[in-house]
Design an enzyme around this catalytic site. Structure first.
Site, PDB file in Angstrom:
ATOM      1  N   ARG A 105     -18.350 -58.007 -42.695  1.00  0.00           N
ATOM      2  CA  ARG A 105     -17.470 -58.831 -41.587  1.00  0.00           C
ATOM      3  C   ARG A 105     -16.842 -57.911 -40.442  1.00  0.00           C
ATOM      4  NH1 ARG A 105     -11.410 -60.608 -42.760  1.00  0.00           N
ATOM      5  NH2 ARG A 105     -11.138 -62.064 -41.049  1.00  0.00           N
ATOM      6  N   HIS A 109     -17.207 -58.325 -36.645  1.00  0.00           N
ATOM      7  CA  HIS A 109     -16.058 -58.430 -35.750  1.00  0.00           C
ATOM      8  C   HIS A 109     -15.903 -57.319 -34.729  1.00  0.00           C
ATOM      9  CE1 HIS A 109     -13.078 -61.259 -38.496  1.00  0.00           C
ATOM     10  NE2 HIS A 109     -14.389 -61.766 -38.423  1.00  0.00           N
ATOM     11  N   ASP A 110     -16.645 -56.298 -35.155  1.00  0.00           N
ATOM     12  CA  ASP A 110     -16.878 -55.183 -34.138  1.00  0.00           C
ATOM     13  C   ASP A 110     -17.609 -55.391 -32.752  1.00  0.00           C
ATOM     14  OD1 ASP A 110     -16.246 -52.599 -33.103  1.00  0.00           O
ATOM     15  OD2 ASP A 110     -18.059 -51.684 -33.992  1.00  0.00           O
ATOM     16  N   GLY A 115     -18.599 -55.728 -27.871  1.00  0.00           N
ATOM     17  CA  GLY A 115     -19.764 -54.873 -28.439  1.00  0.00           C
ATOM     18  C   GLY A 115     -19.642 -53.953 -29.729  1.00  0.00           C
ATOM     19  N   ASN A 137      -7.780 -60.585 -38.029  1.00  0.00           N
ATOM     20  CA  ASN A 137      -8.294 -59.090 -39.065  1.00  0.00           C
ATOM     21  C   ASN A 137      -7.155 -58.732 -39.875  1.00  0.00           C
ATOM     22  OD1 ASN A 137     -10.944 -58.908 -37.742  1.00  0.00           O
ATOM     23  ND2 ASN A 137      -9.927 -57.854 -35.863  1.00  0.00           N
ATOM     24  N   PRO A 206     -15.643 -66.463 -33.414  1.00  0.00           N
ATOM     25  CA  PRO A 206     -15.415 -67.922 -33.874  1.00  0.00           C
ATOM     26  C   PRO A 206     -14.478 -68.162 -35.031  1.00  0.00           C
ATOM     27  CG  PRO A 206     -17.394 -66.893 -34.691  1.00  0.00           C
ATOM     28  CD  PRO A 206     -16.759 -65.997 -33.821  1.00  0.00           C
ATOM     29  N   HIS A 236     -21.535 -65.248 -45.822  1.00  0.00           N
ATOM     30  CA  HIS A 236     -20.539 -65.695 -46.458  1.00  0.00           C
ATOM     31  C   HIS A 236     -20.726 -65.929 -48.079  1.00  0.00           C
ATOM     32  CE1 HIS A 236     -18.339 -67.829 -42.763  1.00  0.00           C
ATOM     33  NE2 HIS A 236     -17.888 -66.309 -42.825  1.00  0.00           N
TER      34      HIS A 236
END
Length: 369
Positions: A105, A109-110, A115, A137, A206, A236
Site C-alpha cells: 500500500r 500511495h507513494d 509519482g 495514511n 481513490p 486487497h
C-alpha cells in the site's frame, strides 16, 4: 498452428519466449514458470492455436521499464542493496505479518501522489502536513520504521547511493514474495522528491467508496488501464481495513437502505459485530480477505463472486461484464493473477519517476537533504 513437437513443451516454450524478446525484466526462472502455464494449458487440451500461446505469453511479458530504470541498477554501486532491504522486511514481517500489506500500500500511495519518488516517507513540519499524516495514511499505514532501518543500513554500507523511493519498491516486492506470492524483478534508479503535501492525497488516491467509472478514470490519470486497476485491486488479498472506512457502508449507506444491499447479508452481519455502530475506535480493524488475510492468492476475487468485497470499490469490479470476466478469470486461475499482478506492479512503479539529476538521494528518508 500446433506447437512444434520435436522437443519438450517446456524447452520449446522457453526457447520461443527468449527468442521473442520477452522483457528483460523477467529472470529465466520466471520465463520457465510462464511456460509451465502453457504446458498446463496444453495438458488441458487447449493446445494447438497461436491464440492460446499469445494469451499466456501476454500474461508473462512485463512491460519494458523506462530507459532510466534498470533491473540491477545498484549492481555496481551498492550490490547488497536489495538483500539489505529484504532482510529488514523479513524481520518486520516476522514480528507482524500484516506489515506486508502496508508495504504494498505504501508503494501504491507513494506512486499515485507525485509519482514514485518517496514523498510518502517525509515527516511533517510545523509549517506543512505531509502525506504520511493525511487521514488516508495516518494511523492506518504502518512500516515506516522498517524503511528507516533499511535506509540506516544502506547509508552505512553505501552512503548517498540508494534512494528511499527504490527502498519502497523493493519492500513492496519482497512483501509479495514473503506472503507466499512470488519474486519478480524490480527496475530501480528512482530518485527522491523534495515535496510532500497531505492535501494531494485527497485528490490523487481513490477512496473506498469509488464506483467502477471513478476507479477507471483515476487509474487512467496515472497511465494505468482498467485491467491494471482490477489486477492491482488484488492487493486487497492481504491486510486489514479500519472499521471507520466501512462504517457508512454498514450503517448509513443511503436514504433507502442503511446497509449496502450489494453486500452479502451474512458477511454484513459479521462485519457489524466487529465494527459496532457509532464507534470511532481507530484500533478496530477487519481483514480485507478473511479466508487468507496474510497470503497473496486469488481468494480476494472469489469473495467478489459472492458479494463479499469489503469496500464498495472492491465490489464495484463486478459491475461490468468486462471487469467481472477478469475477476472470474483470476478467481479460478491464480497463476494468471500473480503474473498480471507482477506486471502491474512494475508498471505502477514507473509512474512519475525522478531520474538522472532530478530530485535527490535522501540521506534520511524522513527529511529532505
Amino acid at each position: 498452428m500446433p506447437i512444434n513437437s520435436t522437443s519438450s513443451p517446456l524447452a520449446r516454450c522457453t526457447a520461443r519466449a527468449l527468442t521473442s524478446s520477452i522483457s528483460f525484466l523477467i529472470s529465466f526462472s520466471f520465463v520457465e514458470y510462464c511456460c509451465l502455464l502453457i504446458v498446463e494449458l496444453e495438458r488441458m487440451e487447449l493446445r494447438g492455436t497461436v491464440l492460446v500461446l499469445a494469451m499466456v505469453l501476454g500474461l508473462c511479458m512485463l512491460p519494458q521499464g523506462e530507459a532510466q530504470l534498470q533491473v540491477g541498477f545498484y549492481g555496481g554501486t551498492c550490490p547488497q542493496a536489495e538483500t539489505i532491504v529484504r532482510e529488514e522486511v523479513r524481520k518486520g514481517l516476522a514480528n507482524d505479518a500484516g506489515l506486508a500489506a502496508d508495504f504494498v500500500r505504501m508503494h501504491f500511495h507513494d506512486c499515485f501522489v507525485r509519482g514514485c519518488e518517496g514523498s510518502i516517507l517525509i515527516d511533517s513540519t510545523p509549517g506543512n502536513t505531509a502525506e504520511k499524516d493525511s487521514p488516508i495514511n495516518n494511523p492506518s499505514l504502518e512500516g515506516f520504521d522498517i524503511i528507516d532501518n533499511a535506509k540506516t543500513r544502506l547509508e552505512a554500507a553505501c552512503k548517498g547511493v540508494v534512494s528511499c523511493a527504490d527502498i519502497i519498491a523493493f519492500a513492496a516486492r519482497d512483501s509479495v514474495e514473503l506472503s507466499r506470492g512470488f519474486r519478480y524483478e524490480v527496475p530501480a534508479g528512482r530518485r527522491d522528491g523534495r515535496v510532500s503535501l497531505s492535501s494531494e492525497t485527497l485528490t490523487n488516491l481513490p477512496p473506498p467508496t469509488f464506483n467502477l467509472a471513478q476507479l477507471t478514470q483515476r487509474f487512467a490519470s496515472k497511465g494505468l488501464t482498467q485491467q491494471d486497476m482490477v489486477t492491482l485491486s488484488g492487493a486487497h488479498t492481504i491486510g486489514q481495513a479500519h472499521c471507520t472506512s466501512i462504517s457508512s457502508r454498514l450503517y448509513n449507506f443511503s436514504t433507502t437502505a442503511s446497509t449496502d444491499p450489494s453486500l452479502d447479508a451474512t458477511y454484513a452481519s459479521q462485519l457489524k459485530q466487529s465494527c459496532p455502530q457509532g464507534s470511532t475506535d481507530a484500533s478496530l480493524v477487519v481483514p480485507m480477505d478473511p479466508p487468507s488475510p496474510t497470503v497473496v492468492d486469488s481468494s480476494y476475487y472469489k469473495n467478489l463472486l459472492v458479494n463479499r468485497g469489503l469496500f464498495e470499490s472492491d465490489q464495484a469490479l463486478m459491475s461490468s461484464t468486462l471487469t467481472a470476466a477478469q475477476v472470474r478469470l483470476y478467481s479460478t486461475n491464480e497463476a494468471a493473477f500473480k503474473l498480471r499482478f507482477a506486471q502491474a506492479m512494475v508498471k505502477m512503479g514507473q509512474i512519475g519517476v525522478l531520474t538522472g539529476t532530478s530530485g535527490e538521494i535522501r540521506l534520511n528518508c524522513k527529511v529532505i537533504n
